[in-house]
Every structure is written in C-alpha cells, then in structure tokens.
Design an enzyme around this catalytic site. Structure first.
Site, mmCIF file in Angstrom:
data_model
loop_
_atom_site.group_PDB
_atom_site.id
_atom_site.type_symbol
_atom_site.label_atom_id
_atom_site.label_comp_id
_atom_site.label_asym_id
_atom_site.label_seq_id
_atom_site.Cartn_x
_atom_site.Cartn_y
_atom_site.Cartn_z
ATOM 1 C CG PHE A 1 -27.715 -12.529 -44.544
ATOM 2 C CD1 PHE A 1 -28.116 -12.550 -43.223
ATOM 3 C CD2 PHE A 1 -28.685 -12.714 -45.532
ATOM 4 C CE1 PHE A 1 -29.446 -12.758 -42.872
ATOM 5 C CE2 PHE A 1 -30.025 -12.929 -45.188
ATOM 6 C CZ PHE A 1 -30.399 -12.948 -43.852
ATOM 7 N NE ARG B 1 -39.648 -5.316 -38.683
ATOM 8 C CZ ARG B 1 -38.630 -6.094 -39.056
ATOM 9 N NH1 ARG B 1 -37.855 -6.689 -38.139
ATOM 10 N NH2 ARG B 1 -38.351 -6.295 -40.301
ATOM 11 C CG ASN C 1 -29.533 -3.514 -40.073
ATOM 12 O OD1 ASN C 1 -29.107 -3.912 -39.002
ATOM 13 N ND2 ASN C 1 -30.384 -4.202 -40.812
ATOM 14 C CB THR D 1 -33.692 -5.023 -43.840
ATOM 15 O OG1 THR D 1 -34.894 -5.612 -43.338
ATOM 16 C CG2 THR D 1 -32.495 -5.810 -43.366
ATOM 17 C CD GLU E 1 -36.729 -11.880 -31.869
ATOM 18 O OE1 GLU E 1 -36.893 -10.670 -31.610
ATOM 19 O OE2 GLU E 1 -36.580 -12.316 -33.017
ATOM 20 N NE ARG F 1 -32.783 -1.847 -39.473
ATOM 21 C CZ ARG F 1 -33.454 -2.974 -39.501
ATOM 22 N NH1 ARG F 1 -34.567 -3.074 -40.220
ATOM 23 N NH2 ARG F 1 -33.040 -4.044 -38.824
HETATM 24 P P1 RTP Z 1 -33.441 -7.679 -37.766
HETATM 25 O O1 RTP Z 1 -33.906 -9.130 -37.654
HETATM 26 O O2 RTP Z 1 -31.988 -7.515 -37.395
HETATM 27 O O3 RTP Z 1 -34.367 -6.758 -37.035
HETATM 28 O O4 RTP Z 1 -33.530 -7.227 -39.300
HETATM 29 P P2 RTP Z 1 -34.737 -7.436 -40.298
HETATM 30 O O5 RTP Z 1 -35.863 -8.176 -39.641
HETATM 31 O O6 RTP Z 1 -35.047 -6.114 -40.899
HETATM 32 O O7 RTP Z 1 -34.053 -8.348 -41.402
HETATM 33 P P3 RTP Z 1 -33.888 -9.948 -41.427
HETATM 34 O O8 RTP Z 1 -34.382 -10.423 -42.749
HETATM 35 O O9 RTP Z 1 -34.456 -10.571 -40.190
HETATM 36 O O10 RTP Z 1 -32.316 -10.118 -41.426
HETATM 37 C C1 RTP Z 1 -31.552 -10.068 -40.233
HETATM 38 C C2 RTP Z 1 -30.326 -9.221 -40.475
HETATM 39 O O11 RTP Z 1 -29.493 -9.879 -41.426
HETATM 40 C C3 RTP Z 1 -28.876 -8.917 -42.269
HETATM 41 N N1 RTP Z 1 -29.244 -9.161 -43.657
HETATM 42 N N2 RTP Z 1 -28.408 -9.087 -44.627
HETATM 43 N N3 RTP Z 1 -27.204 -9.117 -47.194
HETATM 44 C C4 RTP Z 1 -28.502 -9.379 -47.075
HETATM 45 O O12 RTP Z 1 -29.218 -9.622 -48.031
HETATM 46 C C5 RTP Z 1 -29.085 -9.350 -45.751
HETATM 47 N N4 RTP Z 1 -30.341 -9.589 -45.477
HETATM 48 C C6 RTP Z 1 -30.446 -9.466 -44.135
HETATM 49 C C7 RTP Z 1 -29.358 -7.548 -41.855
HETATM 50 O O13 RTP Z 1 -28.366 -6.959 -41.030
HETATM 51 C C8 RTP Z 1 -30.616 -7.845 -41.074
HETATM 52 O O14 RTP Z 1 -30.853 -6.859 -40.089
HETATM 53 MG MG MG Z 2 -35.573 -9.965 -38.583
#
Ligand code: RTP
Ligand code: MG
Length: 141
Positions: free
Chosen positions: A59, A87, A114, A93, A128, A104
């Site tokens: 992705f 979080r 998201n 996510t 970061e 979200r």
């Molecule tokens: P973020 O880093 O943006 O806060 O989101 P997160 O920790 O909840 O999720 P993360 O695993 O770090 O993934 C970063 C961003 O990538 C997109 N994503 N798409 N299609 C998929 O399976 C997938 N998995 C992740 C999401 O937009 C996520 O926020």
């Molecule tokens: Mg993340």
C-alpha cells in the site's frame, strides 16, 4: 504514566472536510496539549521519508499519493501517556473496525483516507516530531 509527546497529522481527507477544529478539539478535550502545529502540503520526498518504514508494503504507493493529495495539519501533542491516548482517540486503522466515537469512526472514509496519523511508540514519536519540527518550534507548557 509518564508525560509524553506524540506526533499527530490530520490527513488531507479530514482537512478537505473542514474537520481540523473538530479533531483538535478532541485532543484538547482529552487533556492533550498542542505544543507545536503547522499546516503543510507535503512534497513526495517528505511523504516517502515520513512513511519509509512502510516502503516495501503493497500500500506504500497509494499511501504516499494520498498524503500529498492536499495540505495536512501537523501537530505535536503532549500529555500523560500521550502516544496511547492519541491512538485511543484515533481508533483502528480501518474506520470500519474503529470503535464508535473515535476520530476515524467519525471522520474517515476508508483505510486509505483515514483522517489522522499518530505515532505508534514514544521512540517513533521522538523521531517523527524531529522530522517536522525544530526544537525551537516546540512550546512546552
Ligand atoms: P498511521 O501510521 O497513518 O497513523 O496509521 P496506522 O498506524 O493506524 O497504520 P499503519 O500500519 O502504520 O499504516 C499506515 C497507513 O497506511 C495505510 N494502510 N493501508 N491497505 C492496507 O492494508 C493498509 N494498511 C495500512 C493506512 O492509511 C494507514 O494509516
Ligand atoms: Mg502507523
């Protein structure tokens, strides 16, 4: 719990919806203080660098395209257990899996669009925050 900082980004979809104020209000309402903030339209290099940890994931390309599709609002939040607190406020996510009342669940359209980013550990938060803010731009209070 320790006083922590975390990096939060209101993503292009939520900025386009005029949801900046509503989302910042949730952070402040939960006791997280905004100690730095800026609006920015990320360059491709900035977005790729920020999400470099996901570079090999399928992705990654879509994630970078989305993050540069419009301006974002970036803030450093400070408070007791700020990383986990943020979080919790964000929710899962995938907004379809996010608990009722989370950012979200209320503002995100899809797993790609998201609404918010939040650091996933205190260690990554420090990296970061330094990615987007100079030490002199942080205003602890
Ligand atoms: P973020 O880093 O943006 O806060 O989101 P997160 O920790 O909840 O999720 P993360 O695993 O770090 O993934 C970063 C961003 O990538 C997109 N994503 N798409 N299609 C998929 O399976 C997938 N998995 C992740 C999401 O937009 C996520 O926020
Ligand atoms: Mg993340």
């Amino acid at each position: 719990m320790a006083l922590e900082r975390t990096l939060s980004i209101i993503k292009p979809d939520a900025v386009a919806k005029n949801a900046i104020g509503a989302i910042l209000s949730r952070f402040e309402g939960a006791g997280l203080k905004i100690v730095a903030a800026k609006m920015k339209h990320l360059s491709r290099a900035e977005a790729e660098g920020f999400y470099a940890v996901h570079r090999e994931r399928p992705f990654f390309g879509a994630l970078v395209e989305f993050m540069i599709s419009g301006p974002v609002m970036i803030q450093a939040l400070e408070g007791e257990g700020a990383v986990l607190r943020n979080r919790e406020l964000m929710g899962a996510t995938d907004p379809k899996k996010a608990d009722k009342g989370t950012i979200r669940a209320d503002f995100a359209d899809s797993i790609d669009a998201n609404a918010v980013h939040g650091s996933d550990s205190a260690e990554n938060a420090a990296i970061e925050i330094a990615y987007f803010f100079a030490a002199t731009e942080l205003c602890p209070r």
